[in-house]
Scaffold this active site. Structure first.
Site, mmCIF file in Angstrom:
data_model
loop_
_atom_site.group_PDB
_atom_site.id
_atom_site.type_symbol
_atom_site.label_atom_id
_atom_site.label_comp_id
_atom_site.label_asym_id
_atom_site.label_seq_id
_atom_site.Cartn_x
_atom_site.Cartn_y
_atom_site.Cartn_z
ATOM 1 N N LYS A 194 25.015 48.707 -36.958
ATOM 2 C CA LYS A 194 25.056 48.484 -38.522
ATOM 3 C C LYS A 194 23.804 48.951 -39.487
ATOM 4 O O LYS A 194 23.919 49.330 -40.427
ATOM 5 C CB LYS A 194 25.619 46.921 -38.823
ATOM 6 C CG LYS A 194 26.899 46.780 -38.310
ATOM 7 C CD LYS A 194 27.386 45.735 -39.064
ATOM 8 C CE LYS A 194 29.141 45.279 -38.653
ATOM 9 N NZ LYS A 194 29.571 44.025 -38.707
ATOM 10 N N LYS A 234 35.229 52.552 -32.948
ATOM 11 C CA LYS A 234 36.325 51.479 -33.108
ATOM 12 C C LYS A 234 36.886 51.435 -34.740
ATOM 13 O O LYS A 234 36.098 51.657 -35.414
ATOM 14 C CB LYS A 234 35.490 50.109 -32.702
ATOM 15 C CG LYS A 234 34.775 49.518 -33.822
ATOM 16 C CD LYS A 234 34.305 48.161 -33.749
ATOM 17 C CE LYS A 234 33.410 47.806 -34.812
ATOM 18 N NZ LYS A 234 33.444 46.176 -34.974
ATOM 19 N N LYS A 279 36.601 47.701 -40.367
ATOM 20 C CA LYS A 279 36.778 47.411 -41.800
ATOM 21 C C LYS A 279 35.739 47.601 -42.644
ATOM 22 O O LYS A 279 35.971 48.000 -43.775
ATOM 23 C CB LYS A 279 37.311 45.983 -42.027
ATOM 24 C CG LYS A 279 36.421 44.942 -41.897
ATOM 25 C CD LYS A 279 37.053 43.450 -41.971
ATOM 26 C CE LYS A 279 36.479 42.402 -41.231
ATOM 27 N NZ LYS A 279 37.094 41.782 -40.398
HETATM 28 P P1 TYM Z 1 35.080 40.623 -37.379
HETATM 29 O O1 TYM Z 1 35.420 40.002 -38.741
HETATM 30 O O2 TYM Z 1 34.077 41.816 -37.796
HETATM 31 O O3 TYM Z 1 36.227 40.900 -36.618
HETATM 32 C C1 TYM Z 1 36.978 39.918 -36.498
HETATM 33 C C2 TYM Z 1 37.613 40.097 -34.844
HETATM 34 O O4 TYM Z 1 38.274 41.346 -35.110
HETATM 35 C C3 TYM Z 1 37.756 41.952 -33.649
HETATM 36 N N1 TYM Z 1 37.725 43.388 -33.825
HETATM 37 C C4 TYM Z 1 38.425 44.193 -32.906
HETATM 38 N N2 TYM Z 1 39.268 44.075 -32.031
HETATM 39 C C5 TYM Z 1 39.689 45.046 -31.383
HETATM 40 N N3 TYM Z 1 39.651 46.376 -31.934
HETATM 41 C C6 TYM Z 1 38.863 46.753 -33.027
HETATM 42 N N4 TYM Z 1 38.750 47.910 -33.413
HETATM 43 C C7 TYM Z 1 38.284 45.494 -33.829
HETATM 44 N N5 TYM Z 1 37.753 45.275 -34.884
HETATM 45 C C8 TYM Z 1 37.358 44.148 -35.118
HETATM 46 C C9 TYM Z 1 36.468 41.516 -33.570
HETATM 47 O O5 TYM Z 1 35.782 41.455 -32.348
HETATM 48 C C10 TYM Z 1 36.436 39.997 -33.820
HETATM 49 O O6 TYM Z 1 36.805 39.285 -32.851
HETATM 50 N N6 TYM Z 1 31.191 37.828 -35.937
HETATM 51 C C11 TYM Z 1 32.513 37.946 -36.090
HETATM 52 C C12 TYM Z 1 33.211 36.673 -36.710
HETATM 53 C C13 TYM Z 1 32.656 35.233 -36.199
HETATM 54 C C14 TYM Z 1 33.023 34.840 -35.081
HETATM 55 C C15 TYM Z 1 32.254 33.495 -34.960
HETATM 56 C C16 TYM Z 1 33.865 35.220 -33.937
HETATM 57 C C17 TYM Z 1 31.826 34.627 -36.971
HETATM 58 N N7 TYM Z 1 31.282 33.620 -36.253
HETATM 59 C C18 TYM Z 1 32.454 32.521 -33.872
HETATM 60 C C19 TYM Z 1 34.055 34.099 -33.060
HETATM 61 C C20 TYM Z 1 33.391 33.179 -32.866
HETATM 62 C C21 TYM Z 1 32.864 39.294 -36.679
HETATM 63 O O7 TYM Z 1 32.308 39.784 -37.519
HETATM 64 O O8 TYM Z 1 34.112 39.665 -36.706
#
Ligand code: TYM
Length: 343
Positions: free
Chosen positions: A119, A210, A213
């Site tokens: 990032k 991947k 968003k």
């Molecule tokens: P975030 O918001 O970027 O993504 C949310 C969840 O979606 C999964 N994900 C994917 N899985 C499969 N294929 C993809 N292309 C893909 N893109 C995203 C991510 O792995 C994630 O599980 N830091 C985290 C949010 C968070 C969190 C936490 C998660 C904050 N605190 C505590 C678990 C526990 C994040 O940015 O996810």
């Protein structure tokens, strides 16, 4: 006996896409539906994570509520008292514990995080914030405050799960008591949640990366809010290759492998079965058509569910969960404050 905790968070930037849905949302919703009485299920909105990279703040409040609505549209049973939805910023212990754990985290540890490297490389100079650098610590606090052992996430978050375990163990050892329960290691998480866990759905146009968003171009992303017909067109336009065979081979045929994966997920079939069904074919047209149809059908149903969500019930649930979560989180925080000499 207190119930074991399953917890995950999904950020509100932009609309959610099918990677978020299959990687994180569906595993926790399935658990909540099937094992609601056995576990405490926390699906929270990490709203303080929303601006680790620059965003349009005028949209944020609405996006937060719309994402929470998505959680419920995906089937989260909010009438179950063991299921909780809440916003991170409504539970101040998350921020407080982050300030504390920052002082027990090494710069080198954060520098090694591949999400940070990816990032930050897309931003220039001052636009790389300290918040982006530090966000695995906040994420660790999100999990450790509630003693969560099961954390369904996509493959991109595996390194962050390992960090949570490291910092938890470090604190327990240094202060000679069980301040934090350790989340399970990534491999065990995969075993617990089953086949779909640890997924990485790829971008349709550039299947070497991947689906994300925060990407500028939306042609390679299927958002849950996409017009179903538009989404079907995106699938038909997905990048494939010139091999002329259908194989599950993420290295040599990443586009085709991604489509096979998406089809398996939408039709709830095993990936092996889908591969067997298509592997004799020499043209990609039928596979693309099947994926496009499955996507269209899924989105049509999902969006009907979304429109039917009762937002008054959701607001009431948020208020109730946030009160309960403050109680739990403050207990953990207090234990840490005592151990480190603040109380
Ligand atoms: P975030 O918001 O970027 O993504 C949310 C969840 O979606 C999964 N994900 C994917 N899985 C499969 N294929 C993809 N292309 C893909 N893109 C995203 C991510 O792995 C994630 O599980 N830091 C985290 C949010 C968070 C969190 C936490 C998660 C904050 N605190 C505590 C678990 C526990 C994040 O940015 O996810």
């Amino acid at each position: 006996m207190t119930k074991k905790v399953i917890l995950t968070g999904i950020r509100a930037n932009n609309q959610l896409h099918i990677g978020n849905y299959f990687g994180a949302l569906l595993p926790i919703v399935d658990m909540a539906k099937q094992h609601g009485g056995e576990y405490q299920v926390n699906l929270f909105m990490p709203d303080l994570h929303s601006f680790t990279t620059p965003i349009d703040h005028s949209q944020l409040k609405e996006q937060i509520l719309s994402s929470i609505r998505t959680f419920v549209a995906a089937g989260l049973p909010i009438d179950n008292p063991d299921v909780h939805i809440y916003r991170q910023s409504y539970v101040p212990a998350h921020s407080e514990l982050t300030v504390i754990l920052n002082c027990f985290t090494g710069m080198g540890e954060m520098e090694r995080m591949t999400q940070y490297k990816d990032k930050s490389s897309q931003l220039s100079g001052d636009r790389v914030s300290v918040g982006l650098f530090d966000y695995p610590v906040l994420m660790a606090c999100d999990v450790l405050l509630y003693g969560s052992e099961y954390v369904p996430v996509g493959d991109d978050q595996s390194q962050h799960i390992e960090f949570m375990r490291d910092i938890a163990e470090r604190m327990n050892t240094k202060f000679n008591q069980e301040l934090f329960k350790l989340p399970l290691e990534v491999k065990k998480q995969h075993e617990f949640f089953g086949k779909d866990q640890g997924l990485r759905i790829k971008d349709l146009i550039d299947p070497s990366k991947k689906m994300s968003k925060s990407d500028e171009s939306e042609r390679g992303i299927i958002f849950l809010t996409d017009e179903p017909a538009v989404a079907a067109k995106k699938i038909m336009g997905a990048t494939t290759d010139s091999v002329g065979e259908i194989n599950l081979d993420y290295a040599k045929q990443p586009g085709i492998s991604n489509l096979l994966q998406i089809l398996a997920l939408f039709t709830a079939k095993s990936l092996d079965d889908v591969v067997i069904e298509y592997q004799e074919q020499t043209s990609y047209g039928d596979l693309k058509k099947a994926v496009a149809e499955a996507t269209e059908a899924f989105l049509t149903q999902f969006q009907t569910n979304y429109d039917q969500v009762d937002m008054n019930a959701v607001e009431a649930k948020l208020t109730a969960s946030e009160a309960q979560m403050n109680e739990i989180a403050n207990k953990t925080l207090h234990k840490v404050q005592k151990a480190i000499g603040l109380r």
